[in-house]
Design a protein around this motif. Structure first.
Motif, mmCIF file in Angstrom:
data_model
loop_
_atom_site.group_PDB
_atom_site.id
_atom_site.type_symbol
_atom_site.label_atom_id
_atom_site.label_comp_id
_atom_site.label_asym_id
_atom_site.label_seq_id
_atom_site.Cartn_x
_atom_site.Cartn_y
_atom_site.Cartn_z
ATOM 1 N N ARG A 41 -17.762 7.749 -70.949
ATOM 2 C CA ARG A 41 -16.748 8.640 -70.364
ATOM 3 C C ARG A 41 -17.009 8.693 -68.863
ATOM 4 N N GLU A 42 -15.965 8.969 -68.087
ATOM 5 C CA GLU A 42 -16.132 9.031 -66.638
ATOM 6 C C GLU A 42 -15.440 10.248 -66.069
ATOM 7 N N ARG A 43 -16.031 10.756 -64.985
ATOM 8 C CA ARG A 43 -15.476 11.935 -64.319
ATOM 9 C C ARG A 43 -15.968 11.964 -62.879
ATOM 10 N N ILE A 44 -15.431 12.879 -62.117
ATOM 11 C CA ILE A 44 -15.895 13.139 -60.760
ATOM 12 C C ILE A 44 -16.754 14.402 -60.797
ATOM 13 N N SER A 45 -17.877 14.348 -60.101
ATOM 14 C CA SER A 45 -18.767 15.494 -59.991
ATOM 15 C C SER A 45 -19.015 15.765 -58.505
ATOM 16 N N TYR A 46 -19.137 16.996 -58.131
ATOM 17 C CA TYR A 46 -19.364 17.390 -56.731
ATOM 18 C C TYR A 46 -18.292 16.838 -55.798
ATOM 19 N N GLY A 47 -17.095 16.571 -56.308
ATOM 20 C CA GLY A 47 -15.973 16.161 -55.479
ATOM 21 C C GLY A 47 -15.937 14.701 -55.077
ATOM 22 N N THR A 48 -17.087 13.994 -55.152
ATOM 23 C CA THR A 48 -17.114 12.604 -54.686
ATOM 24 C C THR A 48 -17.918 11.659 -55.559
ATOM 25 N N THR A 49 -18.693 12.151 -56.467
ATOM 26 C CA THR A 49 -19.576 11.278 -57.240
ATOM 27 C C THR A 49 -18.949 10.940 -58.583
ATOM 28 N N VAL A 50 -18.850 9.640 -58.863
ATOM 29 C CA VAL A 50 -18.355 9.183 -60.151
ATOM 30 C C VAL A 50 -19.540 9.202 -61.116
ATOM 31 N N ILE A 51 -19.390 9.930 -62.216
ATOM 32 C CA ILE A 51 -20.436 10.028 -63.221
ATOM 33 C C ILE A 51 -19.931 9.379 -64.510
ATOM 34 N N PHE A 52 -20.766 8.529 -65.088
ATOM 35 C CA PHE A 52 -20.494 7.926 -66.388
ATOM 36 C C PHE A 52 -21.442 8.573 -67.382
ATOM 37 N N ALA A 53 -20.935 8.958 -68.557
ATOM 38 C CA ALA A 53 -21.756 9.683 -69.521
ATOM 39 C C ALA A 53 -21.529 9.179 -70.935
ATOM 40 N N LEU A 54 -22.572 9.316 -71.723
ATOM 41 C CA LEU A 54 -22.489 9.156 -73.176
ATOM 42 C C LEU A 54 -22.752 10.543 -73.739
ATOM 43 N N ASP A 55 -23.940 10.735 -74.298
ATOM 44 C CA ASP A 55 -24.310 12.072 -74.763
ATOM 45 C C ASP A 55 -24.617 12.974 -73.567
ATOM 46 N N ARG A 56 -25.243 12.382 -72.546
ATOM 47 C CA ARG A 56 -25.547 13.039 -71.274
ATOM 48 C C ARG A 56 -25.169 12.067 -70.159
ATOM 49 N N ASP A 57 -25.337 12.498 -68.920
ATOM 50 C CA ASP A 57 -25.032 11.607 -67.799
ATOM 51 C C ASP A 57 -25.863 10.340 -67.891
ATOM 52 N N LEU A 58 -25.199 9.218 -67.688
ATOM 53 C CA LEU A 58 -25.821 7.905 -67.848
ATOM 54 C C LEU A 58 -26.177 7.294 -66.488
ATOM 55 N N VAL A 59 -25.184 7.063 -65.661
ATOM 56 C CA VAL A 59 -25.348 6.541 -64.304
ATOM 57 C C VAL A 59 -24.220 7.112 -63.452
ATOM 58 N N GLY A 60 -24.301 6.886 -62.151
ATOM 59 C CA GLY A 60 -23.247 7.360 -61.264
ATOM 60 C C GLY A 60 -23.130 6.471 -60.046
ATOM 61 N N LEU A 61 -22.075 6.695 -59.270
ATOM 62 C CA LEU A 61 -21.886 5.954 -58.030
ATOM 63 C C LEU A 61 -21.098 6.788 -57.040
ATOM 64 N N VAL A 62 -21.265 6.470 -55.753
ATOM 65 C CA VAL A 62 -20.570 7.199 -54.702
ATOM 66 C C VAL A 62 -20.546 6.356 -53.427
ATOM 67 N N ALA A 63 -19.509 6.570 -52.624
ATOM 68 C CA ALA A 63 -19.444 5.979 -51.290
ATOM 69 C C ALA A 63 -19.986 7.012 -50.307
ATOM 70 N N GLN A 64 -20.987 6.614 -49.533
ATOM 71 C CA GLN A 64 -21.560 7.478 -48.508
ATOM 72 C C GLN A 64 -21.258 6.863 -47.151
ATOM 73 N N PRO A 65 -21.444 7.601 -46.063
ATOM 74 C CA PRO A 65 -21.028 7.090 -44.752
ATOM 75 C C PRO A 65 -21.577 5.707 -44.371
ATOM 76 N N LYS A 66 -22.851 5.433 -44.684
ATOM 77 C CA LYS A 66 -23.447 4.173 -44.233
ATOM 78 C C LYS A 66 -23.709 3.174 -45.343
ATOM 79 N N HIS A 67 -23.491 3.561 -46.589
ATOM 80 C CA HIS A 67 -23.754 2.669 -47.710
ATOM 81 C C HIS A 67 -23.078 3.212 -48.965
ATOM 82 N N LEU A 68 -23.191 2.454 -50.041
ATOM 83 C CA LEU A 68 -22.753 2.893 -51.362
ATOM 84 C C LEU A 68 -24.011 3.186 -52.163
ATOM 85 N N SER A 69 -23.908 4.072 -53.134
ATOM 86 C CA SER A 69 -25.074 4.418 -53.945
ATOM 87 C C SER A 69 -24.765 4.271 -55.418
#
Length: 124
Positions: A41-69
């Protein structure tokens, strides 16, 4: 943006607001996560972070000013893979930093996902 536990439309909206190169890099990573773990499942958390989850949060990603995370959500996992990750990317705690010009290798992401899924859903 909605803040539910499953809101792909919010993820679409977030990604649509990014510059082309960042959007493309994160969308490719998003598709890799979804194809590797189809039930995620996927959602936005804290307004900018993409969170992927199964039973709990699995991994996430975000664009930051100088890099991607890419958030592994596991400092232990990131530490165990640090020598591999730092051959091509920077790692800080449980977070791997990358750029559109130097995306994360798919095999690395797939190993991270396999380890995270195994942690959440150990074999019986």
């Amino acid at each position: 943006m909605a803040r539910t536990k499953d809101d792909p439309a919010a993820v679409d909206e977030y990604l649509a607001g990014l510059p082309d190169d960042r959007r493309t890099a994160l969308e490719e990573l998003r598709q890799l996560v979804k194809s590797t773990v189809p039930e995620v499942r996927e959602r936005i958390s804290y307004g900018t972070t993409v969170i992927f989850a199964l039973d709990r949060d699995l991994v996430g990603l975000v664009a930051q000013p100088k890099h991607l995370s890419f958030f592994t959500m596991s400092p232990e996992l990131a530490a165990s893979m640090k020598s591999e990750i730092t051959r091509t990317h920077k790692v800080s705690g449980a977070t791997i930093h990358f750029t559109p010009e130097n995306p994360l290798p798919a095999p690395l992401v797939e190993r991270i996902l396999a380890a995270r899924v195994a942690k959440q859903r150990p074999a019986s």
